[in-house]
Design a protein around this motif. Structure first.
Motif, PDB file in Angstrom:
ATOM      1  N   VAL A 136      15.401  49.231  30.594  1.00 21.90           N
ATOM      2  CA  VAL A 136      14.545  50.100  29.787  1.00 21.90           C
ATOM      3  C   VAL A 136      15.412  51.189  29.166  1.00 21.90           C
ATOM      4  N   THR A 137      15.289  51.372  27.868  1.00 21.96           N
ATOM      5  CA  THR A 137      15.968  52.464  27.168  1.00 21.96           C
ATOM      6  C   THR A 137      14.905  53.275  26.428  1.00 21.96           C
ATOM      7  N   ASN A 138      15.216  54.555  26.194  1.00 22.28           N
ATOM      8  CA  ASN A 138      14.197  55.414  25.578  1.00 22.28           C
ATOM      9  C   ASN A 138      14.817  56.378  24.577  1.00 22.28           C
ATOM     10  N   MET A 139      14.060  57.441  24.258  1.00 22.15           N
ATOM     11  CA  MET A 139      14.498  58.427  23.267  1.00 22.15           C
ATOM     12  C   MET A 139      14.849  59.765  23.904  1.00 22.15           C
ATOM     13  N   GLU A 150       7.552  62.745  42.549  1.00 24.46           N
ATOM     14  CA  GLU A 150       8.028  64.020  43.080  1.00 24.46           C
ATOM     15  C   GLU A 150       7.520  65.212  42.271  1.00 24.46           C
ATOM     16  N   THR A 151       7.242  65.023  40.992  1.00 30.57           N
ATOM     17  CA  THR A 151       6.804  66.146  40.159  1.00 30.57           C
ATOM     18  C   THR A 151       5.297  66.165  39.925  1.00 30.57           C
ATOM     19  N   LYS A 152       4.595  65.161  40.353  1.00 26.54           N
ATOM     20  CA  LYS A 152       3.145  65.132  40.159  1.00 26.54           C
ATOM     21  C   LYS A 152       2.491  66.261  40.955  1.00 26.54           C
ATOM     22  N   VAL A 195      15.284  53.520  36.378  1.00 26.89           N
ATOM     23  CA  VAL A 195      13.942  53.108  36.766  1.00 26.89           C
ATOM     24  C   VAL A 195      13.567  53.630  38.140  1.00 26.89           C
ATOM     25  N   THR A 196      14.529  53.727  39.027  1.00 27.34           N
ATOM     26  CA  THR A 196      14.252  54.239  40.370  1.00 27.34           C
ATOM     27  C   THR A 196      13.833  55.705  40.333  1.00 27.34           C
ATOM     28  N   VAL A 220       5.085  49.890  35.903  1.00 32.53           N
ATOM     29  CA  VAL A 220       4.692  48.477  35.891  1.00 32.53           C
ATOM     30  C   VAL A 220       5.580  47.729  36.880  1.00 32.53           C
ATOM     31  N   PRO A 221       5.021  47.100  37.895  1.00 31.79           N
ATOM     32  CA  PRO A 221       5.842  46.454  38.928  1.00 31.79           C
ATOM     33  C   PRO A 221       6.876  45.465  38.388  1.00 31.79           C
ATOM     34  N   ALA A 222       6.542  44.775  37.315  1.00 36.05           N
ATOM     35  CA  ALA A 222       7.462  43.765  36.791  1.00 36.05           C
ATOM     36  C   ALA A 222       8.784  44.357  36.335  1.00 36.05           C
ATOM     37  N   ILE A 223       8.794  45.632  35.963  1.00 32.70           N
ATOM     38  CA  ILE A 223      10.044  46.261  35.524  1.00 32.70           C
ATOM     39  C   ILE A 223      11.081  46.201  36.636  1.00 32.70           C
TER      40      ILE A 223
END
Length: 367
Positions: A136-139, A256-258, A363-364, A126-129
């Motif tokens: 952003v934090t995750n699990m 890069e992994t797609k 995020v980068t 999402v560009p706004a990020i």
């Protein structure tokens, strides 16, 4: 994706209430057990940080707010989808369990998003990020041991012929000849982990315990645990794949992994080798995988994730030879989500206090 977030949120809500009286060291235990990393810089030093007044809880049951309240006195927790949330959306400071372009367009004040999954590709895209420097934090790491067990189970299902014997059982057939001369052991075989992060390390640990030689790739460098005999960079993938008996994909989905598992890579693999994907379906070119299976360029594939997902009825993968498919459930277990809840509560406490946050997403890099 929205339904899954709501479902996870509902489970989180119920468990948050149940664990409201958990011991004060629970969060510390989770951090130590899973080796969670905290950011080098206190969040209060980030540009735009302010003590939050309102945090949005997407899909989390109403009782979750009171459970989190002890971690953040004075903060108002608002349930998404309610009239109150719609009225106050513009003044929301953070969100738990949801990340979308629509949300960020309406909630201009959001500075932090806590995801309740490890995958972040739909959020960081999402560009706004990036434009608003949203934290952003995750699990990450939390479900690594569980997903690793699923990957190992898939591998052993192939080597012991379960993908053949279970259908024979349903047909009422006693068919020892299905795997005559082809039953295999994993001891001494080579397993390649693509993406030696939290999940990949757990896969490698279990494979090593089974007597396997473990190699890996990772984008961040060549360092790895002692039980991984060689760690290569992403540009060594094809060489390492040509030497592997099993390849387990645990890499995050990034540009890069797609599509890295494509016709060229399948052409490098041994015809006796198996691909196991417990990461993201987008890393595999599905048409190339089907072609490789049908032409016996590889021995089989075990997929917890697919592209497209969910896999539609009548898709060729359903009938492709030597394929095991599970519906993106490799992180499910009987352990519940107490560890996730501890991370959510601890990160709420840390964000309000301006402390160093847990499991911050780059995020980068996209993970």
């Amino acid at each position: 994706m929205e339904f899954r977030a709501l479902l996870i949120g509902a489970c989180l809500g119920a468990l948050l209430a149940a664990s409201a009286t958990a011991g004060e060291n629970s969060a510390a235990d989770v951090i130590e057990h899973f080796g969670l990393q905290q950011d080098e810089t206190p969040v209060k030093d980030r540009k735009g940080w302010r003590k939050p007044k309102r945090i949005l809880l997407a899909g989390i049951a109403a009782q979750a707010g009171p459970a989190l309240q002890s971690a953040a006195p004075g903060v108002e927790f608002i349930q998404a989808g309610t009239p109150e949330a719609r009225a106050k959306l513009a003044s929301i400071d953070a969100a738990i369990g949801v990340c979308s372009a629509d949300l960020l367009s309406a909630a201009k004040s959001i500075q932090w998003i806590q995801l309740v999954t490890a995958g972040v590709e739909n959020c960081v895209s999402v560009p706004a990020i990036r434009e608003r420097n949203i934290l952003v934090t995750n699990m990450q790491r939390i479900t690594g041991p569980i997903i690793a067990e699923h990957a190992i189970a898939m591998m052993l299902a192939f080597t012991r012929g379960l993908h053949l014997f279970i259908p024979a059982q349903r047909r009422g057939e006693w068919a020892p000849g299905l795997r005559a001369g082809r039953m295999a052991v994993v001891e001494g075989k080579t397993l390649l982990v693509v993406g030696l992060g939290g999940i990949g390390t757990e896969v490698a640990k279990r494979a090593h315990a089974l007597g396997m030689k473990v190699t890996a790739t990772r984008a961040s460098g060549r360092t790895g645990p002692d039980f991984v005999s060689y760690v290569g960079l992403p540009d060594e993938l094809h060489k390492l794949a040509s030497e592997a008996d099993f390849i387990v994909n645990t890499a995050p989905l990034t540009p890069e992994t797609k599509g890295i598992f494509n016709a060229e890579l399948f052409g490098k693999m041994k015809p006796t080798a198996y691909l196991i994907n417990v990461a993201r379906g987008g890393s595999v070119v599905t048409s190339d995988l089907i072609a490789a299976l049908e032409s016996n360029k590889i021995a089989g594939a075990a997929l917890d994730v697919t592209d497209p997902e969910p896999l539609p009825a009548g898709h060729p993968l359903w009938k492709a030879p030597n394929v095991i498919i599970t519906p993106h459930i490799s992180s499910s277990s009987d352990l519940g989500q107490d560890a996730q809840l501890q991370v959510v509560g601890e990160n709420v406490r840390r964000y309000v206090a301006g402390d160093r946050m847990l499991s911050v997403v780059d995020v980068t890099r996209g993970y």
